[in-house]
Design a protein around this motif. Structure first.
Motif, PDB file in Angstrom:
ATOM      1  N   PRO A 192      27.508  52.739  78.941  1.00  0.00           N
ATOM      2  CA  PRO A 192      28.952  52.159  79.815  1.00  0.00           C
ATOM      3  C   PRO A 192      29.250  53.260  80.857  1.00  0.00           C
ATOM      4  CG  PRO A 192      29.239  51.781  77.489  1.00  0.00           C
ATOM      5  CD  PRO A 192      27.978  52.731  77.541  1.00  0.00           C
TER       6      PRO A 192
ATOM      7  N   ALA B  31      27.224  61.194  54.212  1.00  0.00           N
ATOM      8  CA  ALA B  31      27.670  61.301  55.545  1.00  0.00           C
ATOM      9  C   ALA B  31      26.745  60.591  56.469  1.00  0.00           C
ATOM     10  CB  ALA B  31      27.717  62.816  55.944  1.00  0.00           C
ATOM     11  N   LEU B  32      25.630  60.762  56.294  1.00  0.00           N
ATOM     12  CA  LEU B  32      24.511  60.484  57.278  1.00  0.00           C
ATOM     13  C   LEU B  32      24.598  58.745  57.274  1.00  0.00           C
ATOM     14  CD1 LEU B  32      22.358  61.265  59.050  1.00  0.00           C
ATOM     15  CD2 LEU B  32      20.694  60.917  57.538  1.00  0.00           C
TER      16      LEU B  32
ATOM     17  N   PHE C  39      30.117  47.685  70.252  1.00  0.00           N
ATOM     18  CA  PHE C  39      31.215  47.614  71.211  1.00  0.00           C
ATOM     19  C   PHE C  39      30.722  48.062  72.628  1.00  0.00           C
ATOM     20  CE2 PHE C  39      34.999  50.206  72.857  1.00  0.00           C
ATOM     21  CZ  PHE C  39      35.651  49.455  73.178  1.00  0.00           C
ATOM     22  N   PHE C  40      30.037  49.221  72.683  1.00  0.00           N
ATOM     23  CA  PHE C  40      29.641  49.730  73.927  1.00  0.00           C
ATOM     24  C   PHE C  40      28.551  49.160  74.663  1.00  0.00           C
ATOM     25  CE2 PHE C  40      30.838  54.384  72.564  1.00  0.00           C
ATOM     26  CZ  PHE C  40      32.139  54.250  73.156  1.00  0.00           C
TER      27      PHE C  40
ATOM     28  N   SER D  88      27.668  57.697  59.048  1.00  0.00           N
ATOM     29  CA  SER D  88      27.635  57.939  60.401  1.00  0.00           C
ATOM     30  C   SER D  88      26.842  56.713  61.058  1.00  0.00           C
ATOM     31  CB  SER D  88      26.964  59.099  60.832  1.00  0.00           C
ATOM     32  OG  SER D  88      27.518  60.336  60.049  1.00  0.00           O
ATOM     33  N   TYR D  89      25.667  56.291  60.374  1.00  0.00           N
ATOM     34  CA  TYR D  89      24.858  55.442  60.868  1.00  0.00           C
ATOM     35  C   TYR D  89      25.490  54.052  60.962  1.00  0.00           C
ATOM     36  CZ  TYR D  89      20.464  57.545  61.290  1.00  0.00           C
ATOM     37  OH  TYR D  89      19.533  58.395  61.782  1.00  0.00           O
TER      38      TYR D  89
ATOM     39  N   PHE E 102      29.141  53.461  61.178  1.00  0.00           N
ATOM     40  CA  PHE E 102      30.138  53.596  62.061  1.00  0.00           C
ATOM     41  C   PHE E 102      29.386  53.582  63.560  1.00  0.00           C
ATOM     42  CE2 PHE E 102      32.837  54.844  58.860  1.00  0.00           C
ATOM     43  CZ  PHE E 102      33.765  53.845  58.857  1.00  0.00           C
ATOM     44  N   LEU E 103      28.310  54.273  63.710  1.00  0.00           N
ATOM     45  CA  LEU E 103      27.611  54.321  64.957  1.00  0.00           C
ATOM     46  C   LEU E 103      27.007  52.700  65.451  1.00  0.00           C
ATOM     47  CD1 LEU E 103      25.650  57.307  65.052  1.00  0.00           C
ATOM     48  CD2 LEU E 103      27.380  56.900  66.316  1.00  0.00           C
ATOM     49  N   VAL E 104      26.731  52.136  64.385  1.00  0.00           N
ATOM     50  CA  VAL E 104      26.269  50.818  64.765  1.00  0.00           C
ATOM     51  C   VAL E 104      27.379  49.867  65.556  1.00  0.00           C
ATOM     52  CG1 VAL E 104      25.215  48.465  63.802  1.00  0.00           C
ATOM     53  CG2 VAL E 104      24.173  50.758  63.302  1.00  0.00           C
TER      54      VAL E 104
ATOM     55  N   ASN F 104      26.190  64.118  63.179  1.00  0.00           N
ATOM     56  CA  ASN F 104      25.469  64.286  61.938  1.00  0.00           C
ATOM     57  C   ASN F 104      24.093  63.658  61.899  1.00  0.00           C
ATOM     58  OD1 ASN F 104      27.672  65.004  60.490  1.00  0.00           O
ATOM     59  ND2 ASN F 104      28.644  63.200  60.065  1.00  0.00           N
ATOM     60  N   ILE F 105      23.914  62.894  63.019  1.00  0.00           N
ATOM     61  CA  ILE F 105      22.459  62.413  63.182  1.00  0.00           C
ATOM     62  C   ILE F 105      21.113  63.484  63.387  1.00  0.00           C
ATOM     63  CG2 ILE F 105      20.858  60.502  64.167  1.00  0.00           C
ATOM     64  CD1 ILE F 105      23.060  59.317  62.840  1.00  0.00           C
TER      65      ILE F 105
ATOM     66  N   PHE G 169      29.846  61.365  64.378  1.00  0.00           N
ATOM     67  CA  PHE G 169      28.927  60.792  63.920  1.00  0.00           C
ATOM     68  C   PHE G 169      27.501  60.908  64.481  1.00  0.00           C
ATOM     69  CE2 PHE G 169      32.316  57.481  62.921  1.00  0.00           C
ATOM     70  CZ  PHE G 169      32.473  57.917  61.670  1.00  0.00           C
TER      71      PHE G 169
ATOM     72  N   PHE H 255      30.191  51.186  66.827  1.00  0.00           N
ATOM     73  CA  PHE H 255      30.452  51.426  68.134  1.00  0.00           C
ATOM     74  C   PHE H 255      29.180  51.156  69.138  1.00  0.00           C
ATOM     75  CE2 PHE H 255      33.346  54.357  66.014  1.00  0.00           C
ATOM     76  CZ  PHE H 255      34.408  54.179  66.724  1.00  0.00           C
ATOM     77  N   ALA H 256      28.058  51.241  68.591  1.00  0.00           N
ATOM     78  CA  ALA H 256      26.898  50.696  69.737  1.00  0.00           C
ATOM     79  C   ALA H 256      27.249  49.275  70.167  1.00  0.00           C
ATOM     80  CB  ALA H 256      25.632  51.034  69.001  1.00  0.00           C
TER      81      ALA H 256
ATOM     82  N   TRP I 279      20.635  57.823  70.050  1.00  0.00           N
ATOM     83  CA  TRP I 279      21.973  57.363  70.053  1.00  0.00           C
ATOM     84  C   TRP I 279      22.732  57.901  71.208  1.00  0.00           C
ATOM     85  CZ3 TRP I 279      23.811  53.378  66.774  1.00  0.00           C
ATOM     86  CH2 TRP I 279      22.987  53.199  65.971  1.00  0.00           C
TER      87      TRP I 279
ATOM     88  N   TRP J 143      36.481  51.401  77.083  1.00  0.00           N
ATOM     89  CA  TRP J 143      35.200  51.098  77.030  1.00  0.00           C
ATOM     90  C   TRP J 143      34.282  51.970  77.895  1.00  0.00           C
ATOM     91  CZ3 TRP J 143      31.975  49.210  80.786  1.00  0.00           C
ATOM     92  CH2 TRP J 143      30.377  48.902  80.228  1.00  0.00           C
TER      93      TRP J 143
ATOM     94  N   MET K 242      22.116  55.602  74.077  1.00  0.00           N
ATOM     95  CA  MET K 242      22.334  54.478  74.241  1.00  0.00           C
ATOM     96  C   MET K 242      23.892  54.192  74.391  1.00  0.00           C
ATOM     97  SD  MET K 242      20.876  52.024  71.261  1.00  0.00           S
ATOM     98  CE  MET K 242      22.058  52.338  69.847  1.00  0.00           C
ATOM     99  N   LEU K 243      24.862  55.290  73.738  1.00  0.00           N
ATOM    100  CA  LEU K 243      26.261  55.231  73.962  1.00  0.00           C
ATOM    101  C   LEU K 243      26.724  55.407  75.066  1.00  0.00           C
ATOM    102  CD1 LEU K 243      26.861  56.731  70.213  1.00  0.00           C
ATOM    103  CD2 LEU K 243      27.214  54.465  70.978  1.00  0.00           C
TER     104      LEU K 243
END
Lengths: 301, 280
Positions: B99, A25-26, A39-40, A29-30, A32-34, B83-84, B80, A36-37, B92, B153, B95-96
């Motif tokens: 925007p 799961a971790l 994209f953002f 998660s990493y 998908f987070l990459v 979970n971290i 997500f 999305f990061a 994270w 976004w 950073m997210l």
């Protein structure tokens, strides 16, 4: 402890698969987070990339994601341009004054609404929250006409002057700041101010010596909110100000750096980046307060 | 005493929010030169214009699509991030949220540059995959897609932060109990997470619906309503009609059409907020 020792043989396998599940799961998660990061963060990163390019490199249409000949000339040009510094100055002075005005109105009002029950206090608190939900795009036309009428009537120039924004912006900041300060003040134990009153403190002293210090995190969150909202506001200055020396940053950059159909993208991106810098710097240093203010609207009160 | 302390607040709201709101109702009943009372003339005039109905449709498409995607992305990414572990989670999250922190007028300029007809960095990248140059802002479909994309976004990080805060407030025991009962992850989300987060989801969505419906900055900077007025929202069209074409009554009239949907959303928010207050 003893049950754990007894059950040792049974659940270990299950626990093992659970921790393996968790590791997967971790990893997902990493992954998908990459995504999305990316994209953002693409637009801000692209701002930085373009701001480091010369006009020649931009119009040569080389790989847009890479800087081949980095230069600071865009920064030098903008920071030595009186016009740009004027925008920056206008934005700064307006935002700072609005923060003070907002606090002067919000803190006493929140104090009264959180502690003194008076006729209509519940209605007023609800009204404050509702006001927060009224968007700027609903009010800019009547406000524009109002200012024009007052200007004709009194002879005081209001339209096309930056200082008029100092009166208008609090309508955007005060309701929210009052609302979250009510929440923070209400969470202060009553015993604290009762003790102060018994010791002979006046209302003003309880506010200054007890409420403000105890609710300082809320106060910082409200200040950050008021500043960032004033700094980012685009519609009101676009409608109320037109002369170049009266503009604030967001309007100044979008109107003056775009000359006709000629886009000087290196400078536009540099200007946008410098305009985004103050909120970003505040955010970098005071992230926890920033987020507390963001979530307070729905979780407090 | 209490009255004196709240007086500045009351004055501010009365003079600069309530008064203009009612003044706008009055303005909407005047003719363009603001010399004559025309009753509902402006409203009937709008009803006959095709552009008006297009704006109504586009505002609804824009607001609903954007809010749905913001909520979905926010919900997924919040899981997500949740979970971290510990310290990394902070990084994270930080950073997210970027925007949301950049003033929208500034970040929209970056998007405008990314969508540039001749130098678009997106088209440059897509050309390697054999995807032809996309007219991001030049064609109705793509222009509508682009303004929604930029709004998603900008707004998704707000949902992310709200949902993350809500996720953290769900007690672990509930998930443990669900795990013992043999619930899979989907059942855990459906029967534990969603009911526990219902209130926050409702408030955040309604709040975002208001802000998105009343959006101005993004559309104004990206397309100014074009091509052929197909991306106009109430706010940008009211600006064009009321300020740029200086037909103040008609502009006021256009922006008043936002009131019904804002009022409905506001009533639901108020109900949820007071419910929350009673629970606490």
């Amino acid at each position: 402890m003893s049950t754990m020792a007894i059950d040792k043989a049974g659940p270990t396998r299950k626990l093992g698969s659970m921790s393996r599940d968790r590791a997967w799961a971790l990893r997902w998660s990493y992954f998908f987070l990459v995504l999305f990061a990316i994209f953002f963060l693409t637009p801000p990163v692209y701002m930085v990339i373009t701001s480091l390019k010369s006009s020649a490199e931009i119009s040569a249409a080389t790989n847009p994601w890479w800087v081949f000949h980095p230069t600071l000339s865009n920064y030098v040009e903008l920071l030595s341009s009186n016009q740009f510094l004027r925008f920056f100055w206008n934005s700064s002075i307006i935002s700072i004054v609005v923060v003070f005005v907002t606090m002067l109105i919000s803190i006493p009002a929140a104090f009264a609404l959180a502690r003194m029950k008076f006729w209509g206090s519940a209605t007023l608190a609800t009204g404050v929250f509702l006001t927060y939900l009224i968007p700027d795009s609903l009010l800019f036309i009547p406000l524009f006409k109002m200012l024009a009428v007052i200007q004709d009537f009194t002879g005081i120039t209001l339209l096309n002057r930056w200082y008029v924004l100092v009166f208008i912006y609090p309508t955007l900041t005060v309701p929210f700041c009052t609302w979250i300060m009510i929440g923070y003040f209400a969470s202060i134990p009553k015993e604290l101010d009762e003790a102060a009153i018994i010791d002979g403190a006046s209302w003003l002293q309880t506010l200054l010596r007890i409420f403000i210090p105890v609710a300082l995190p809320g106060l910082i969150a409200a200040t950050i909110f008021a500043f960032t909202v004033s700094w980012a506001q685009f519609l009101y200055p676009l409608v109320f100000t037109t002369s170049v020396d009266q503009l604030v940053l967001p309007v100044g950059i979008t109107t003056t750096l775009i000359k006709g159909d000629v886009f000087n993208w290196g400078q536009i991106m540099t200007g946008a980046l410098l305009g985004a810098a103050p909120p970003l710097i505040i955010y970098a240093f005071l992230m926890d307060y920033y987020i507390a203010g963001l979530t307070a609207g729905a979780t407090k009160g | 005493m209490a009255f004196v302390l709240t007086l500045p607040l009351i004055l501010l709201i009365a003079l600069l929010v309530l008064y203009p709101a009612f003044y706008s109702l009055y303005l909407a009943t005047l003719n363009k030169a603001m010399t004559k009372f025309v009753g509902l003339g402006n409203f009937t005039f709008l009803f006959k214009r095709e552009t008006f109905w297009m704006v109504v449709k586009q505002s609804c498409i824009f607001a609903i699509t954007a809010v749905v995607f913001k909520a979905l992305i926010g919900f997924i990414v919040a899981h997500f991030v949740h979970n971290i572990p510990g310290k990394k989670q902070r990084k994270w999250r930080g950073m997210l949220l970027v925007p949301w922190v950049i003033p929208p007028a500034m970040s929209t300029l970056a998007w405008l540059w990314l969508f540039d007809p001749s130098y678009s960095a997106f088209n440059y990248t897509l050309s390697f995959f054999g995807v032809g140059p996309i007219p991001w802002l030049g064609e109705t479909f793509w222009a509508r897609f682009s303004v929604i994309l930029v709004n998603v976004w900008y707004g998704a990080p707000f949902f992310l932060i709200m949902y993350l805060a809500a996720l953290k407030s769900v007690p672990d025991q509930l998930y443990e109990a669900a795990a013992i009962d043999g619930a899979n992850w989907w059942q855990k989300i459906w029967y534990v997470t969603l009911p526990m987060m219902r209130n926050i989801i409702a408030i955040t969505t309604l709040f975002s619906l208001i802000v998105t419906f009343a959006n101005f900055d993004i559309v104004r900077i990206l397309t100014s309503g074009g091509p052929l007025d197909t991306t106009h929202l109430f706010a940008t069209w009211a600006f064009q009609v009321g300020i740029q074409s200086s037909d103040i009554p008609l502009g006021a009239c256009v922006s008043l059409f936002m009131v019904p949907i804002l009022a409905v959303a506001a009533i639901f928010i108020l109900r949820d907020v007071s419910k929350r207050g009673n629970e606490a």
